[in-house]
Scaffold this motif. Structure first.
Motif, PDB file in Angstrom:
ATOM      1  N   LEU A  30      35.404  37.928  50.773  1.00  0.00           N
ATOM      2  CA  LEU A  30      35.482  38.132  49.326  1.00  0.00           C
ATOM      3  C   LEU A  30      36.597  37.266  48.761  1.00  0.00           C
ATOM      4  CD1 LEU A  30      33.843  40.624  50.270  1.00  0.00           C
ATOM      5  CD2 LEU A  30      34.947  41.918  48.451  1.00  0.00           C
ATOM      6  N   TYR A  31      36.378  36.737  47.569  1.00  0.00           N
ATOM      7  CA  TYR A  31      37.395  35.894  46.962  1.00  0.00           C
ATOM      8  C   TYR A  31      38.520  36.733  46.363  1.00  0.00           C
ATOM      9  CZ  TYR A  31      34.446  31.748  47.404  1.00  0.00           C
ATOM     10  OH  TYR A  31      33.706  30.708  47.897  1.00  0.00           O
ATOM     11  N   MET A  32      39.723  36.215  46.503  1.00  0.00           N
ATOM     12  CA  MET A  32      40.928  36.806  45.909  1.00  0.00           C
ATOM     13  C   MET A  32      41.722  35.718  45.201  1.00  0.00           C
ATOM     14  SD  MET A  32      41.493  40.102  46.293  1.00  0.00           S
ATOM     15  CE  MET A  32      43.261  40.403  46.437  1.00  0.00           C
ATOM     16  N   PRO A  33      42.391  36.053  44.093  1.00  0.00           N
ATOM     17  CA  PRO A  33      43.217  35.051  43.420  1.00  0.00           C
ATOM     18  C   PRO A  33      44.372  34.615  44.313  1.00  0.00           C
ATOM     19  CG  PRO A  33      43.552  37.238  42.462  1.00  0.00           C
ATOM     20  CD  PRO A  33      42.397  37.350  43.397  1.00  0.00           C
ATOM     21  N   ALA A  34      44.677  33.329  44.274  1.00  0.00           N
ATOM     22  CA  ALA A  34      45.726  32.782  45.136  1.00  0.00           C
ATOM     23  C   ALA A  34      47.088  33.387  44.826  1.00  0.00           C
ATOM     24  CB  ALA A  34      45.786  31.267  44.991  1.00  0.00           C
ATOM     25  N   HIS A  35      47.285  33.804  43.605  1.00  0.00           N
ATOM     26  CA  HIS A  35      48.498  34.547  43.264  1.00  0.00           C
ATOM     27  C   HIS A  35      48.171  35.545  42.162  1.00  0.00           C
ATOM     28  CE1 HIS A  35      48.594  31.438  40.087  1.00  0.00           C
ATOM     29  NE2 HIS A  35      49.253  32.346  39.380  1.00  0.00           N
ATOM     30  N   ILE A  36      48.885  36.644  42.154  1.00  0.00           N
ATOM     31  CA  ILE A  36      48.701  37.662  41.125  1.00  0.00           C
ATOM     32  C   ILE A  36      49.862  37.544  40.151  1.00  0.00           C
ATOM     33  CG2 ILE A  36      48.584  40.134  40.645  1.00  0.00           C
ATOM     34  CD1 ILE A  36      47.303  40.476  43.402  1.00  0.00           C
ATOM     35  N   ILE A 219      31.835  42.601  44.400  1.00  0.00           N
ATOM     36  CA  ILE A 219      32.247  41.519  45.286  1.00  0.00           C
ATOM     37  C   ILE A 219      32.589  40.272  44.476  1.00  0.00           C
ATOM     38  CG2 ILE A 219      30.972  42.365  47.280  1.00  0.00           C
ATOM     39  CD1 ILE A 219      28.812  40.304  46.743  1.00  0.00           C
ATOM     40  N   ASN A 220      32.077  40.168  43.249  1.00  0.00           N
ATOM     41  CA  ASN A 220      32.347  39.001  42.400  1.00  0.00           C
ATOM     42  C   ASN A 220      33.655  39.202  41.645  1.00  0.00           C
ATOM     43  OD1 ASN A 220      32.161  37.019  40.154  1.00  0.00           O
ATOM     44  ND2 ASN A 220      30.127  36.665  40.993  1.00  0.00           N
ATOM     45  N   VAL A 221      34.521  38.189  41.685  1.00  0.00           N
ATOM     46  CA  VAL A 221      35.827  38.324  41.043  1.00  0.00           C
ATOM     47  C   VAL A 221      35.713  38.549  39.537  1.00  0.00           C
ATOM     48  CG1 VAL A 221      37.089  37.017  42.785  1.00  0.00           C
ATOM     49  CG2 VAL A 221      36.084  35.801  40.836  1.00  0.00           C
ATOM     50  N   ALA A 222      34.644  38.038  38.924  1.00  0.00           N
ATOM     51  CA  ALA A 222      34.479  38.206  37.476  1.00  0.00           C
ATOM     52  C   ALA A 222      34.014  39.611  37.118  1.00  0.00           C
ATOM     53  CB  ALA A 222      33.483  37.177  36.929  1.00  0.00           C
ATOM     54  N   ARG A 223      33.561  40.392  38.099  1.00  0.00           N
ATOM     55  CA  ARG A 223      33.209  41.788  37.888  1.00  0.00           C
ATOM     56  C   ARG A 223      34.383  42.699  38.219  1.00  0.00           C
ATOM     57  NH1 ARG A 223      29.612  45.485  39.224  1.00  0.00           N
ATOM     58  NH2 ARG A 223      31.499  46.758  39.308  1.00  0.00           N
TER      59      ARG A 223
END
Length: 437
Positions: A30-36, A219-223
């Protein structure tokens, strides 16, 4: 912002557009943002002065502002939030955040509507010349939120996979009666079977060569990421009420996208002291916290059907946030699980004592806060994720009443069911997609 796969954080990251369109990484992570991004403390302290649209815009700008220009992002947020999420006092220091005032009366409306508008913008900008097929597995509310969020969006076809006989009749009406660019696939199996079919489709070379596939599951980062908007609004409302000093947030959890979004919001600076994951009999996460062993198992049907998940996808994101350190996770997240009888008793007791109508999922959240035993100075907030009328037969039976069905739900019930039956085997699902590409 770049995004990495939870299965291989060291691999080359991708752009937001790639993460949204692909949905699942090539290695099935699953994709995760490289930094929060962490918001300035002064901004966090000023949340009480902001409206829902303003707090959502603040979070959206922090999460997506590097990739979407401010005016477009503001328009997407404005178009997404056509409703409010009131905080409702239930009993003593426990508050309910009602997340069911959107088009389908469920919390997933925000993430689905945001993703639909973001993806449509990406399609226009990229000039994609073939239909984008959105695959979505649902245990109830995801299907209705995504189907209605994407209904009529040009260039997109949605295929909703749901376990036949395992969603409520009203939930089923919300995605099987729409037609147009929405196709409902009634799978002879469980939600986990539906989710596995979606994931297998993304890994299949033939399908990906033939079709442009993406998913609108969490699973989609935009959701998943836009679900953080709720937490910002909750903190803003409790700040105005002087109740956000030491906040304990309880999240009814099935696929764990909502909890993962809350944990991201906390990393961004929201003043949440502790989270609680409330489960039904599908207690995989609770057992992990106790034993340190994650053991997926077939899902068990319950009256809280939207949480009937035996292998939650977003567990991977939660573990990634805590570097696979169970002790670190346990210090910030607790877990409780309830069977059907316990859920029913909670619904009855709260209605009798407080006059508040819980749905089965919210009942898990309320009971977990009670069992957590808040300290006198703490405020408890549980997420009431869907309108009780979406589970009318169950709620009526438990409470011995006849709850009203809101007009928005009644409208769905007048439509004609249109669904296509399929087995749980991938070969049959693949053949259907290839024939209908």
């Amino acid at each position: 912002m770049k995004y990495y796969s939870t299965n291989n954080p060291a691999a080359s990251p991708v752009t937001l557009e790639e993460a949204v369109v692909r949905s699942l990484a090539g290695d099935r992570g699953l994709y995760m943002p490289a930094h929060i991004p962490v918001l300035d403390k002064q901004i966090i302290r000023s949340l009480g002065d902001m409206s829902f649209h303003e707090t959502a815009g603040l979070a959206a700008q922090a999460l997506f502002g590097e990739d979407v220009d401010r005016d477009a992002l503001t328009a997407i947020v404005e178009d997404t939030l056509s409703f409010e999420t009131p905080v409702v006092h239930v009993h003593d220091s426990i508050y309910s955040l009602e997340l069911f005032h959107g088009p389908t009366l469920a919390f997933k409306d925000v993430g689905a509507r945001f993703m639909a508008r973001l993806l449509a913008r990406m399609i226009r900008r990229r000039g994609i010349d073939r239909v984008v097929h959105v695959l979505v597995a649902t245990s109830g509310d995801t299907g209705s939120a995504v189907a209605n969020g994407f209904l009529g969006v040009e260039g997109i076809r949605v295929l909703v996979l749901y376990p036949g006989g395992k969603v409520s009749p009203i939930q089923e009406c919300q995605f099987t009666t729409l037609g147009r660019n929405i196709t409902a696939l009634e799978i002879d199996g469980t939600f986990d079977d539906c989710q596995a079919l979606v994931k297998d489709a993304f890994a299949d070379d033939d399908l990906n060569a033939r079709m442009q596939l993406t998913s609108a599951n969490s699973i989609n980062v935009a959701r998943f990421l836009p679900q953080s908007f709720y937490y910002f609004d909750a903190c803003a409302q409790l700040c105005r009420a002087g109740k956000a000093g030491e906040l304990i947030v309880c999240v009814p959890s099935g696929n764990f996208g909502n909890l993962a979004a809350g944990l991201v919001a906390a990393r961004m600076g929201l003043p949440v002291k502790h989270f609680i994951a409330a489960n039904n009999r599908n207690r995989i996460f609770v057992d992990y916290l106790k034993t340190g062993k994650y053991v997926p198992r077939p899902s068990t049907p319950t009256i809280a059907n939207a949480m009937d998940v035996g292998h939650p996808s977003n567990f991977a994101r939660i573990m990634d946030l805590y570097a696979h350190d169970r002790d670190a996770l346990s210090r910030f997240v607790s877990g409780y699980a309830y069977d059907d009888d316990e859920i029913a008793r909670t619904m009855q007791r709260v209605f009798r004592d407080c006059g508040y109508l819980l749905d089965p999922h919210g009942a898990c959240g309320y009971q977990a806060l009670n069992d957590f035993r808040l300290a006198p100075h703490q405020t408890g907030l549980f997420l009431e994720t869907a309108h009780p009328a979406k589970f009318k037969q169950t709620v009526d039976r438990i409470l011995g009443g006849n709850i009203d069905i809101p007009p928005r739900l009644q409208a769905f019930m007048h439509g004609r069911k249109q669904s296509i039956p399929l087995g749980p085997d991938f070969a049959g699902f693949k053949a259907f997609l290839m024939e209908n590409a």
